[in-house]
Enzyme design. Structure first.
Site, short mmCIF file in Angstrom:
data_model
loop_
_atom_site.label_atom_id
_atom_site.label_comp_id
_atom_site.label_asym_id
_atom_site.label_seq_id
_atom_site.Cartn_x
_atom_site.Cartn_y
_atom_site.Cartn_z
N LYS A 268 4.52 0.76 9.25
CA LYS A 268 4.61 2.06 8.59
C LYS A 268 3.97 3.16 9.43
O LYS A 268 4.45 4.28 9.48
CB LYS A 268 3.93 1.98 7.22
N GLU B 200 0.88 -1.17 0.00
CA GLU B 200 0.00 0.00 0.00
C GLU B 200 0.92 1.22 0.00
O GLU B 200 1.79 1.33 0.87
CB GLU B 200 -0.87 -0.01 1.27
N ARG C 142 5.02 -12.75 9.80
CA ARG C 142 5.68 -11.49 9.48
C ARG C 142 7.02 -11.41 10.20
O ARG C 142 7.24 -12.04 11.23
CB ARG C 142 4.80 -10.30 9.77
P1 ATP Z 1 2.56 -2.00 7.82
O1 ATP Z 1 1.78 -2.52 8.98
O2 ATP Z 1 3.98 -1.73 8.13
O3 ATP Z 1 1.89 -0.86 7.12
P2 ATP Z 1 1.44 -3.65 5.87
O4 ATP Z 1 1.33 -5.12 5.91
O5 ATP Z 1 0.21 -2.87 6.10
O6 ATP Z 1 2.59 -3.20 6.81
P3 ATP Z 1 1.58 -3.42 3.06
O7 ATP Z 1 2.11 -2.30 2.23
O8 ATP Z 1 0.13 -3.64 3.05
O9 ATP Z 1 2.08 -3.16 4.53
O10 ATP Z 1 2.38 -4.75 2.76
C1 ATP Z 1 2.86 -5.19 1.52
C2 ATP Z 1 3.25 -6.62 1.65
O11 ATP Z 1 4.33 -6.74 2.57
C3 ATP Z 1 2.12 -7.46 2.19
O12 ATP Z 1 2.04 -8.66 1.46
C4 ATP Z 1 2.51 -7.70 3.63
O13 ATP Z 1 1.99 -8.91 4.09
C5 ATP Z 1 4.03 -7.70 3.56
N1 ATP Z 1 4.59 -7.32 4.85
C6 ATP Z 1 4.38 -6.19 5.54
N2 ATP Z 1 5.02 -6.20 6.71
C7 ATP Z 1 5.69 -7.38 6.76
C8 ATP Z 1 6.56 -7.99 7.72
N3 ATP Z 1 6.86 -7.39 8.87
N4 ATP Z 1 7.07 -9.20 7.42
C9 ATP Z 1 6.78 -9.80 6.26
N5 ATP Z 1 5.98 -9.30 5.33
C10 ATP Z 1 5.43 -8.09 5.56
MG MG Z 2 -1.46 -2.39 5.17
#
Ligand code: ATP
Ligand code: MG
Length: 551
Positions: free
Chosen positions: A267, A33, A257
């Site tokens: 983020k 995102e 994760r």
């Molecule tokens: P955040 O909580 O930091 O915003 P998010 O999962 O909302 O993380 P996205 O941009 O939606 O962030 O994630 C893009 C991809 O990266 C998704 O497939 C997500 O599952 C993966 N991802 C995000 N954080 C992690 C993590 N800590 N370990 C492994 N994969 C991750």
């Molecule tokens: Mg997200």
């Protein structure tokens, strides 16, 4: 991959799917995102998705999951593309979930026509109250029995902008008694009169994650849609949509994760650190973002190696940040150019050195046969590290002390004859004599010394700024610690040495170079450098604490 390892569970699934003929080739996606900069957790996901495709001859799409107009921005889109490329991966297609808005709208209409979705006028509080609890079934909304015709008309009106935010939603008609709360008629479209960074004002209704993600996978024919464990309860909805729409059967798989010690991987939290000035920017070298790691001097090779080493887990765990540093150190040891920089200078005068100067030669990298040498000027006045001299030395102190000898790296053996103190008793100068026959590479002196010091010629030294970084938080598991995570910020995470003395070869440093400052650690040039002032970041210390602890 540097060593043989057994298949992880996702590789096993992929191999089975290829062997059974379920898929002829695989297509994965990385779906960020664009609401912030990527962090190490994303690096793990990138290495997994792109790595799988690479290993099995498939491809990976980069898809921006941009269905939330409020928090997203093109600045983030650009940084994400830069980070993925820097990590060494190429996507097959650059795609945007927002490009599917028309198709997703069509899917919603399709569900309405099948009697599987309805427009609900309830307030968000009412909808929450209807949901029930994990042990109590939900209650049907009074709008659940609306006719297909009425739903079609109302949904079209929602799109046309007839209603205000929150006045109506579109819900999937699934099962208000399901044990999975996410199947109790989830909201799939909401009204949001907001400007979108790509579609502008074309839409005032936006699909929810659960209605956008799986369908986007399906539109692209993604075979293996890999996400993190918190999406396990979303999988039934993922499958329900695909099944009831009769579209390409993408499948979701979940892994744990990545969490790392002494930092946060969210983020939202990282944005807070930036906005509240706890760090200077998203790429402040103390941040766990990919852009910060790049600025700090971490290499893509070492990050990929780290992601490979930690494997793919099915259960949440906390990975030692030291393991990443270990990988960085291993790689930098092979590629870093050796240089000499004195952080806390003490003047040494070599009384019997009567030449004006001479040019010595020093190896750029003893780990690299083809690394070559560089010129290092030697003169009568040099700087050594203040801590490398002791007025009264204990036994086994092999550095400089009255009467003691040391080798100057790539130069001569010197012996301390005398030293000078100022009125306050501070040592201001050390006087030495050198052994002319002891020149490195041509040493006929027959003298053996135990200590070798780094040094710089005083006349040639260039003043540089050094930034030393420590962990950003004092708490190991800060992601799960009680209270506000910002209470655990390490007040000493940055130490600046305003004026260190560097050997002249460092004047040529570029942002792409990697250095080992002898006895000091690994360093790289920082982008804050100007023609008049070079700034160096410590990438990682020389000492390998992780390997010691885990041996
Ligand atoms: P955040 O909580 O930091 O915003 P998010 O999962 O909302 O993380 P996205 O941009 O939606 O962030 O994630 C893009 C991809 O990266 C998704 O497939 C997500 O599952 C993966 N991802 C995000 N954080 C992690 C993590 N800590 N370990 C492994 N994969 C991750
Ligand atoms: Mg997200």
């Amino acid at each position: 991959m540097s060593e043989e390892r057994s298949l992880n569970f996702i590789e096993e699934i992929v191999e089975a799917d290829l062997a059974s003929g379920k898929h002829k080739s695989i297509l994965t996606r990385f779906p960020p995102e664009p609401n912030g900069y990527l962090h190490m957790g994303h690096a793990k996901s990138i290495c997994l998705n792109f790595g799988l495709a690479k290993k099995y001859g498939g491809q990976t799409n980069l898809r921006f999951d941009d269905t939330n107009p409020v928090t997203e921005d093109t600045e983030y889109v650009d940084s994400i593309k830069e980070d993925v490329q820097w990590l060494g991966f190429n996507w097959a297609n650059e795609l945007y979930a927002s490009d599917y808005f028309e198709q997703l709208y069509g899917f919603a209409v399709d569900l309405i026509k099948k009697g599987l979705a309805y427009v609900d006028d309830s307030t968000s509080e009412e909808i929450a109250a209807q949901k029930g609890t994990p042990t109590q079934p939900g209650v049907a909304s009074v709008y659940r029995s609306r006719s297909i015709e009425e739903n079609l008309e109302l949904f079209a009106d929602m799109r046309a902008g007839k209603y205000k935010d929150g006045e109506k939603v579109l819900r999937a008609k699934i099962d208000m008694a399901s044990t999975n709360m996410l199947l109790r008629d989830p909201i799939i479209y909401r009204i949001k009169h907001a400007h979108h960074h790509r579609t502008g004002d074309a839409w005032c209704i936006y699909p929810m994650y659960d209605f956008a993600h799986g369908q986007s996978d399906s539109i692209e024919n993604i075979t293996h849609s890999i996400c993190t464990l918190e999406f396990i309860p979303h999988r039934p909805m993922y499958d329900w949509c695909i099944e009831n729409l009769g579209i390409f059967p993408s499948k979701q798989y979940e892994f744990a994760r990545l969490n790392m010690t002494y930092t946060v991987m969210s983020k939202r939290k990282l944005l807070q650190l930036v906005n509240e000035g706890h760090v200077t920017a998203w790429d402040d070298p103390r941040m766990p973002t990919i852009s910060a790691m790049r600025r700090r001097g971490f290499t893509p090779e070492s990050i990929r190696e780290f992601c490979d080493k930690i494997g793919v887990a099915k259960r949440e765990n906390l990975i030692d940040f030291g393991l990443l540093e270990f990988c960085v150190r291993e790689h930098l040891n092979k590629i870093a150019q050796r240089r000499m920089v004195v952080f806390d200078p003490l003047k040494v005068t070599i009384s019997n050195y009567l030449n004006e100067s001479e040019t010595l030669s020093s190896e750029n990298n003893p780990e690299d046969e083809n690394g070559g040498n560089r010129a290092v000027p030697f003169t009568r006045e040099i700087y050594i590290e203040r801590e490398d001299f002791m007025e009264v030395a204990p036994k086994k102190y092999f550095r400089l002390a009255p009467g003691q000898m040391v080798r100057l790296k790539s130069a001569y053996i010197i012996k301390c004859d005398d030293f000078v103190k100022d009125a306050e008793g501070n040592i201001t100068e050390v006087r030495c004599s050198y052994i002319p026959e002891s020149k490195s590479g041509n040493d006929t002196s027959g003298i053996n010394v135990k200590g070798t010091l780094h040094w710089v010629s005083a006349a040639h030294a260039i003043p540089v700024e050094i930034r030393l970084y420590d962990r950003l938080f004092t708490e190991e598991n800060v992601g799960n610690a009680e209270g506000d995570f910002k209470d655990y910020i390490n007040p000493n995470s940055l130490q600046v040495i305003a004026k260190a003395y560097a050997e002249p070869a460092l004047a040529e440093a570029t942002l792409a170079d990697r250095f080992q400052f002898l006895r000091k650690g690994y360093f790289c040039l920082d982008k804050d450098s100007t023609a008049n002032k070079l700034v160096f970041n410590r990438t990682v210390t020389l000492k390998d604490t992780w390997a010691k602890v885990n041996r």
